[in-house]
Design a protein around this motif. Structure first.
Motif, short mmCIF file in Angstrom:
data_model
loop_
_atom_site.label_atom_id
_atom_site.label_comp_id
_atom_site.label_asym_id
_atom_site.label_seq_id
_atom_site.Cartn_x
_atom_site.Cartn_y
_atom_site.Cartn_z
N LYS A 23 0.83 -1.19 0.00
CA LYS A 23 0.00 0.00 0.00
C LYS A 23 0.87 1.25 0.00
CE LYS A 23 -3.96 -2.05 2.41
NZ LYS A 23 -4.82 -1.99 3.62
N GLU A 24 0.34 2.30 -0.60
CA GLU A 24 1.11 3.53 -0.77
C GLU A 24 1.71 4.03 0.55
OE1 GLU A 24 -0.51 7.75 -1.47
OE2 GLU A 24 -0.15 6.98 -3.49
N SER A 25 0.90 4.05 1.61
CA SER A 25 1.37 4.57 2.90
C SER A 25 2.49 3.69 3.46
CB SER A 25 0.22 4.65 3.90
OG SER A 25 -0.40 3.38 4.07
N GLU A 26 2.35 2.36 3.30
CA GLU A 26 3.35 1.44 3.81
C GLU A 26 4.65 1.54 3.03
OE1 GLU A 26 1.61 -2.41 3.58
OE2 GLU A 26 0.00 -1.97 5.01
N LEU A 27 4.55 1.63 1.70
CA LEU A 27 5.75 1.69 0.86
C LEU A 27 6.48 3.01 1.07
CD1 LEU A 27 7.48 0.26 -1.23
CD2 LEU A 27 6.03 1.25 -3.03
N ALA A 28 5.73 4.09 1.20
CA ALA A 28 6.35 5.40 1.42
C ALA A 28 7.13 5.39 2.73
CB ALA A 28 5.28 6.50 1.44
N ALA A 29 6.55 4.80 3.76
CA ALA A 29 7.23 4.73 5.05
C ALA A 29 8.46 3.84 4.98
CB ALA A 29 6.26 4.21 6.11
N GLU A 30 8.33 2.72 4.28
CA GLU A 30 9.45 1.78 4.16
C GLU A 30 10.64 2.40 3.43
OE1 GLU A 30 10.45 -2.45 1.89
OE2 GLU A 30 8.36 -1.89 2.26
N LEU A 31 10.34 3.21 2.42
CA LEU A 31 11.40 3.80 1.60
C LEU A 31 11.83 5.18 2.10
CD1 LEU A 31 10.17 2.80 -1.98
CD2 LEU A 31 11.89 1.67 -0.56
N GLY A 32 11.14 5.70 3.10
CA GLY A 32 11.48 7.02 3.61
C GLY A 32 11.13 8.13 2.65
N LEU A 33 9.99 7.98 1.98
CA LEU A 33 9.56 8.94 0.97
C LEU A 33 8.23 9.57 1.36
CD1 LEU A 33 10.17 6.66 -2.15
CD2 LEU A 33 11.65 8.57 -1.45
N SER A 34 7.97 10.74 0.80
CA SER A 34 6.63 11.31 0.96
C SER A 34 5.69 10.57 0.02
CB SER A 34 6.64 12.80 0.62
OG SER A 34 6.82 12.99 -0.77
N ARG A 35 4.43 10.54 0.37
CA ARG A 35 3.46 9.85 -0.49
C ARG A 35 3.36 10.54 -1.84
NH1 ARG A 35 -1.69 8.20 3.24
NH2 ARG A 35 -2.31 7.28 1.25
N ASN A 36 3.55 11.85 -1.86
CA ASN A 36 3.45 12.58 -3.12
C ASN A 36 4.60 12.20 -4.07
OD1 ASN A 36 2.23 14.72 -4.80
ND2 ASN A 36 4.20 15.72 -4.50
N SER A 37 5.83 12.13 -3.55
CA SER A 37 6.96 11.76 -4.40
C SER A 37 6.84 10.31 -4.86
CB SER A 37 8.28 11.98 -3.68
OG SER A 37 8.37 11.17 -2.52
N LEU A 38 6.32 9.45 -3.99
CA LEU A 38 6.10 8.05 -4.38
C LEU A 38 5.08 7.97 -5.49
CD1 LEU A 38 6.51 5.01 -3.95
CD2 LEU A 38 4.75 5.10 -2.18
N ARG A 39 4.03 8.76 -5.36
CA ARG A 39 2.97 8.76 -6.38
C ARG A 39 3.53 9.20 -7.74
NH1 ARG A 39 -0.58 12.00 -3.65
NH2 ARG A 39 -0.95 10.26 -2.23
N GLU A 40 4.37 10.23 -7.72
CA GLU A 40 4.97 10.72 -8.97
C GLU A 40 5.89 9.66 -9.58
OE1 GLU A 40 4.43 13.51 -10.71
OE2 GLU A 40 2.81 13.92 -9.30
N ALA A 41 6.63 8.98 -8.74
CA ALA A 41 7.53 7.93 -9.22
C ALA A 41 6.75 6.79 -9.86
CB ALA A 41 8.39 7.41 -8.07
N VAL A 42 5.66 6.39 -9.22
CA VAL A 42 4.82 5.32 -9.76
C VAL A 42 4.24 5.73 -11.11
CG1 VAL A 42 2.63 4.09 -9.44
CG2 VAL A 42 4.26 4.26 -7.55
N ARG A 43 3.82 6.99 -11.20
CA ARG A 43 3.27 7.48 -12.46
C ARG A 43 4.33 7.42 -13.57
NH1 ARG A 43 1.60 12.10 -10.76
NH2 ARG A 43 -0.52 11.41 -10.32
N ALA A 44 5.55 7.85 -13.26
CA ALA A 44 6.63 7.84 -14.25
C ALA A 44 6.98 6.42 -14.67
CB ALA A 44 7.86 8.54 -13.68
N LEU A 45 7.05 5.50 -13.71
CA LEU A 45 7.42 4.12 -14.03
C LEU A 45 6.31 3.38 -14.77
CD1 LEU A 45 9.26 3.21 -10.71
CD2 LEU A 45 10.28 3.46 -12.98
N SER A 46 5.08 3.84 -14.59
CA SER A 46 3.99 3.22 -15.34
C SER A 46 4.03 3.65 -16.80
CB SER A 46 2.64 3.57 -14.72
OG SER A 46 2.34 4.95 -14.87
N LEU A 47 4.52 4.86 -17.06
CA LEU A 47 4.61 5.34 -18.45
C LEU A 47 5.60 4.54 -19.27
CD1 LEU A 47 4.49 9.23 -17.92
CD2 LEU A 47 2.73 7.80 -18.97
#
Length: 223
Positions: A28-52
């Motif tokens: 889940k987004e909240s769990e992955l963000a915490a695990e990686l030490g990232l903000s949920r917003n930056s994680l969301r942007e990364a997921v969007r880029a990698l999906s492209l």
């Protein structure tokens, strides 16, 4: 952008290390963000880029998954970029194709089966002696696609598929402006096919090089 790049690198690291494998569902987004030490917003942007670029598959209402990471899927991004080429860079794409495709054709000489050779022969016969430019280009694409597929190298096959856009355009213009282009193309295809039937890798490589170089030479003279 630096924060998003960091997020992309961290997700990439999980995939490369095997922590996430093809087909796996991301936490889940909240769990992955915490695990990686990232903000949920930056994680969301990364997921969007990698999906492209087809690394991740975002499924609405289900979650985000690692794709199959199949070379053909990943290299679709190359086709997208190639479509934005400028006219003066088409020669560079042709040069790359001139390096890769003869190698793939030589590889196919030792692997292609008789049934596939017969199918290639039938495709050439179906074109007849005077096909239209559109028929010739379509036949040319299919001819080379099947030979490259017979090389057995899926990465090479995907790379060459991605380079087809600008080279197709060049072949169309060649057919419209050179009276002998149709006959020359058919002759070169026959020579490539004969070399494949003989299992002669070096002859197949040489004829594939001649075939692509003739288009490249014509294009140089028009730019």
């Amino acid at each position: 952008m630096a924060v998003t790049d960091e997020a992309i690198e961290k997700i990439k690291g999980m995939i490369v290390s095997g922590a996430l494998r093809p087909g796996d569902r991301l936490p889940k987004e909240s769990e992955l963000a915490a695990e990686l030490g990232l903000s949920r917003n930056s994680l969301r942007e990364a997921v969007r880029a990698l999906s492209l670029i087809r690394i991740l598959d975002v499924r609405q209402g289900d979650g985000t998954y690692v794709t199959s990471l199949d070379p053909q899927l990943l290299l679709e991004a190359l086709s997208f970029v190639v479509d934005f080429h400028r006219d003066d860079t088409v020669l560079e794409f042709l040069s790359v194709r001139r390096i890769l495709e003869p190698a793939a054709t030589a590889m196919a000489a030792g692997r292609i089966d008789p049934a596939e050779l017969d199918a290639l022969d039938a495709g050439l016969a179906a074109l007849g002696p005077e096909p239209s430019v559109e028929e010739l280009v379509a036949g040319d694409l299919e001819f080379h696609r099947r030979i490259v597929a017979a090389s057995g190298n899926s990465v090479l096959c995907s790379l060459l598929e991605g380079l087809s856009g600008p080279t197709t355009r060049a072949r169309v213009w060649r057919g419209l402006t050179q009276k002998d282009a149709v006959a020359r193309t058919l002759t070169e295809h026959r020579a490539i096919l004969a070399a494949l039937r003989d299992g002669d890798a070096e002859a197949a490589r040489a004829w594939a090089t001649v075939h692509i170089a003739s288009v490249e030479q014509w294009l140089r003279s028009t730019l």
